[in-house]
Design an enzyme around this catalytic site. Structure first.
Site, short mmCIF file in Angstrom:
data_model
loop_
_atom_site.label_atom_id
_atom_site.label_comp_id
_atom_site.label_asym_id
_atom_site.label_seq_id
_atom_site.Cartn_x
_atom_site.Cartn_y
_atom_site.Cartn_z
N HIS A 260 0.85 -1.19 0.00
CA HIS A 260 0.00 0.00 0.00
C HIS A 260 0.88 1.23 0.00
O HIS A 260 1.94 1.23 0.62
CB HIS A 260 -0.92 0.01 1.24
N ASP A 311 -8.08 -5.48 -0.53
CA ASP A 311 -8.50 -6.24 -1.71
C ASP A 311 -8.15 -7.73 -1.60
O ASP A 311 -8.71 -8.55 -2.33
CB ASP A 311 -7.86 -5.66 -2.98
#
Ligand code: COA
Length: 374
Positions: A260, A311
Site C-alpha cells: 500500500h 482487496d
C-alpha cells in the site's frame, strides 16, 4: 519554488479533508472521526453512507428518509436498461459501470447544477441507480432476464436480489455490508484524487465519478480485488501455494492484494474483512481459499514484510458469494460512490484549480523547418 520532483505525489499533502483519516502509524482509519472497525460492527452500510455524505451518523428519522430516497431512486430508465442490455457481452463490467454513470449524467436534469443541494440530489440518484445498472449487466450478458430492484430490501439485500434473484442468509449479507463499509472511503487515493481533480475545473459530479471509475479499474488500485482471485485460481490448490508464491517473489513479480502507498505496517481494514472472509468460507465449507489465503499472506510477510491490503480478503469473499470475478471492482464502485461524492462536494465548497507543475526534460529550443526543408 523547489523543482524537486515527487513522482506519484509521494508524501505530498495537497489539501485538507474532514471526511476520513488514514493513520498508518497506528493502523487506524476513521470516517468523520469514527473508527471504521466500530462502524462495521455497529452500523449497516446505509448508516455509514449517510455518515460519509453528511458528516454525522443518522438519527432514526434521518435514516428512514435516506433509505426511502434510495429505494425510490433505484429504478433506471428504459433507455439505460436497453443500453446496458445491448452492450457488448465481452465488455469489462468496470467499463460498463463507467459508461452507466456517464449515461446517468446525460439523463439527469440537473447535470450542470453544481450547487450543494443539487449535488446531494444527484449523489442519491447515482448511488441508488448504479447498482441496478451493474446488476442488469451481470444478468444480461449471461442471457438472463434483468431483475428490477425491490423496495423494502436493504442496499446489500437488493443488490443480491438483482444479481441472483434471491437474498442469501443474514451472515452473508452482513459480510457483504461490511465489505461495502470498508470500501466506502479512503482519503486521497488515486480515484478520489481523480474525482477532485476533475471537479476542480468546476466540472460536474457525473463527469468526476465517471473519471474516478476509470481510475479505480486499474490493477494497482481497485482492480486488485479481481487480480487476487485470478492469482488464487492460478495457484489452484493449497499444496501449490508455497511454491507458487516463492516462485513469484523470485521472479520479482508484483503480488496483487499486497502493499500500500500509505500503510506500510498493514492495512487497517484487513483484520475486519479477514474475519468476515473466514466466516463466509466457513458457511461455504471452503477450506481451499482459506488455506491459500493464509499461506500466501504468511510468505509475503515473512519474506518481504509486505502486508495484505483490503482487496486481498474481499477477492475470495466475493467469489464465495457467487459473484463473477470481473464484477468485484464494480462492487467496490457501488460503495465508493459515497466517498467520491463527499470529496466532490468538499472540493466544490472550497475549490482551487488543481494544476501542478512539471520539469521539462525534452529537446532544447528548436527551429521549425518548412516541410520541404526537413
Ligand atoms: N508485491 C511484491 N512486491 C511489492 C508489492 C507487491 N504487491 N508491493 C510493493 N512491493 C515492493 C516493490 O517492488 C518495492 O520493492 P523495491 O524497493 O525492491 O523496488 C517496494 O515493495 C516498495 O513498493 P513501491 O511500489 O515503491 O510502493 P508504492 O507505494 O509505490 O506502491 C502499490 C503501492 C499499492 C502500488 C504496490 O504495493 C502494489 O503494486 N501492490 C499490488 C497492487 C494492489 O494490491 N493494489 C491495491 C492497493 S489498495
Amino acid at each position: 519554488m523547489s523543482d524537486e520532483i515527487k513522482k506519484g505525489l509521494l508524501g505530498i499533502v495537497v489539501d485538507e479533508t474532514t471526511i476520513s483519516q488514514v493513520m498508518p502509524d497506528i493502523n487506524s482509519l476513521t470516517y468523520r472521526g469514527y473508527a471504521v472497525q466500530d462502524l462495521c460492527e455497529k452500523c449497516n452500510f446505509e448508516e455509514v453512507a449517510y455518515l460519509v455524505l453528511n458528516g454525522d451518523l443518522p438519527k432514526k428519522n434521518q435514516l428512514k428518509k435516506f433509505k426511502k430516497q434510495l429505494e425510490e431512486n433505484r429504478n433506471i430508465t428504459v433507455n439505460l436498461r436497453e443500453i446496458v442490455k445491448h452492450m457488448p457481452k465481452k465488455s469489462h463490467p468496470m467499463d460498463v459501470a463507467r459508461t452507466v454513470v456517464s449515461v446517468l449524467g446525460l439523463e439527469d436534469k440537473e447535470t450542470d447544477n453544481n450547487s450543494p443541494q443539487a449535488n446531494m440530489r444527484k449523489t442519491i440518484r447515482i448511488f441508488a441507480k448504479t447498482p441496478t445498472a451493474i446488476a442488469a449487466f451481470f444478468r444480461a450478458r449471461k442471457g438472463k432476464k434483468i431483475i428490477t430492484p425491490k423496495k423494502k430490501l436493504s442496499f446489500s439485500e437488493n443488490f443480491f436480489h438483482m444479481c441472483f434473484g434471491k437474498v442469501p442468509s443474514k451472515e452473508i449479507v452482513k459480510a457483504f455490508d461490511v465489505s461495502l463499509i470498508l470500501y466506502a472511503e479512503h482519503s486521497f487515493n488515486v480515484s478520489t484524487f481523480t474525482a477532485r481533480t476533475i471537479t476542480s475545473s468546476l466540472s460536474d459530479i457525473h463527469g468526476a465519478i465517471t473519471g474516478a471509475i476509470a481510475s479505480l479499474k486499474g490493477p494497482l488500485h481497485g482492480g486488485a480485488n479481481e487480480e487476487v482471485m485470478h492469482m488464487m485460481n492460478k495457484i489452484k490448490s493449497p499444496i501449490n501455494a508455497y511454491k507458487w508464491i516463492n516462485n513469484a517473489l523470485d521472479k520479482k513479480e508484483v503480488v496483487m492484494g499486497f502493499g500500500h502507498r500509505v500503510y506500510k505496517k498493514g492495512d487497517s481494514r484487513v483484520p475486519t474483512m479477514e474475519k468476515y472472509f473466514k466466516k463466509v468460507a466457513e458457511i461455504n465449507k471452503d477450506k481451499k481459499f482459506k488455506k491459500i489465503y493464509d499461506i500466501v499472506k504468511k510468505v509475503m510477510i515473512d519474506k518481504k514484510n509486505i502486508h495484505p491490503n483490503v482487496d486481498y480478503p474481499t477477492g475470495p469473499t466475493y467469489h464465495l458469494m457467487g459473484f463473477d470475478t470481473d464484477f468485484f471492482t464494480p462492487i467496490f464502485v457501488i460503495s465508493r460512490i459515497t466517498g467520491w461524492a463527499a470529496h466532490i462536494m468538499e472540493q466544490h465548497a472550497a475549490n482551487k484549480l488543481i494544476r501542478p507543475l512539471s520539469k521539462y526534460s525534452g529537446p532544447e529550443h528548436r527551429k521549425v523547418m518548412l516541410l520541404n526543408q526537413r
